[in-house]
Enzyme design. Sequence first.
Site, mmCIF file in Angstrom:
data_model
loop_
_atom_site.group_PDB
_atom_site.id
_atom_site.type_symbol
_atom_site.label_atom_id
_atom_site.label_comp_id
_atom_site.label_asym_id
_atom_site.label_seq_id
_atom_site.Cartn_x
_atom_site.Cartn_y
_atom_site.Cartn_z
ATOM 1 N N HIS A 76 -0.305 61.661 64.227
ATOM 2 C CA HIS A 76 0.186 62.977 64.661
ATOM 3 C C HIS A 76 0.606 63.021 66.133
ATOM 4 O O HIS A 76 0.291 63.970 66.860
ATOM 5 C CB HIS A 76 -0.863 64.047 64.400
ATOM 6 C CG HIS A 76 -1.082 64.349 62.938
ATOM 7 N ND1 HIS A 76 -0.127 64.129 61.977
ATOM 8 C CD2 HIS A 76 -2.161 64.867 62.282
ATOM 9 C CE1 HIS A 76 -0.607 64.508 60.786
ATOM 10 N NE2 HIS A 76 -1.830 64.948 60.946
ATOM 11 N N HIS A 94 0.767 72.098 60.583
ATOM 12 C CA HIS A 94 -0.461 71.629 59.936
ATOM 13 C C HIS A 94 -1.374 72.794 59.558
ATOM 14 O O HIS A 94 -2.598 72.684 59.643
ATOM 15 C CB HIS A 94 -1.194 70.662 60.876
ATOM 16 C CG HIS A 94 -2.043 69.648 60.191
ATOM 17 N ND1 HIS A 94 -3.246 69.955 59.601
ATOM 18 C CD2 HIS A 94 -1.874 68.316 60.003
ATOM 19 C CE1 HIS A 94 -3.795 68.864 59.109
ATOM 20 N NE2 HIS A 94 -2.979 67.847 59.337
ATOM 21 N N GLU A 133 2.458 69.684 54.490
ATOM 22 C CA GLU A 133 3.131 69.204 55.697
ATOM 23 C C GLU A 133 4.510 68.657 55.341
ATOM 24 O O GLU A 133 4.700 67.468 55.122
ATOM 25 C CB GLU A 133 2.265 68.141 56.374
ATOM 26 C CG GLU A 133 0.864 68.630 56.729
ATOM 27 C CD GLU A 133 -0.092 67.483 56.998
ATOM 28 O OE1 GLU A 133 0.214 66.634 57.857
ATOM 29 O OE2 GLU A 133 -1.144 67.423 56.322
#
Length: 345
Positions: free
Chosen positions: A101, A175, A309
């Site tokens: 991420h 997210h 996502e």
Amino acid sequence: MKIDIKDLQRGWKEYTLRNDHGMAVSLLNYGGIITRVKVPDRDGTVENVIIGYKQVEEYETNPNFFGALIGPVAGRIQGAAFELDENVYRLEANDGDNHLHGGSNGFHQVLWNSEPIQYEDRVGVVLSYSRKDDEGGYPGTVDVSVTYLLTNENELILEYKGVTDQPTPLTLTNHAYFNLSGNGKRTIHHHHVTIDSHRFLELDEELIPTGTAMDAADTPFDFRKGRLLSDGITERTEQNDIAGHGYDHYFLFDHSRSESVTVKEQMSGRVLTIKTDQPGMVMYTANNLQKGLELHGGTSKKHMGVCFETQSPPASLHHEGLPPVVLQPNERYQQRTVFTFSTDK
């Protein structure tokens, strides 16, 4: 329709977007974090349908990425490195040997420039940020903007845009952990999910895609006709076990339907539909969410929310045949995902 703005610590602002039908979305200019989404159930009771911290200061670290804007690359990059135009770029290994991420200083840790916008039929906020060349180990100066819009049709629209001066990986997502029961009253076991997908990416023991797209037919990963999330949480298949008893997998959309995902929670009657031009998504069922965090509506526990996502897969940096994530200087990154809330009478 209206926008409320609250000034918080160290330049943080919380924007609350409200429409004329009882829906409200709150988000921070820090990390682009969606902190609350309030929508009515079938009886008109308005409750929060995402998981978030009770105290806003907790978002400063946010190791679970609650509601966060993820980038420059959402997901895991194998070996915390990739090769591009015969150059090897090494990134922070913040998830075992891998990069997750965008690293510890990814877009979820950025204080974004923010500008509220208001039209007759929608209100929103535009976030913008310029990432410098070599920031986080990534090549290229990248100018990114993300627009959050709320409409009177109970749509939450996320529009992502980006340009770069060098070839660079870029794939953004949000997210948010959804829980349609309202205020986290129940886990997501009985959320009924339909996904327009017949293939998903196989994971290894480190949750890294192997590059193999598996056929979902006759497995708990076949959501084309709809199924409960509990099927994959309780089923002891190898792939569900690897994910920590649930899902943490990339689903490749077939794009055979107008809606990529439909989610229903029978007791509340709430329905979430997702439309996107992204090639797929990671569905994550909070398999690793620890107990005891102070959240809106109570304390955290495993399987308390589900993330959708929408993005391109970073596995394409290491495996051929997958939707690409590399943006070229003569291209424009432009993606859109629409979350629409309704009720099933």
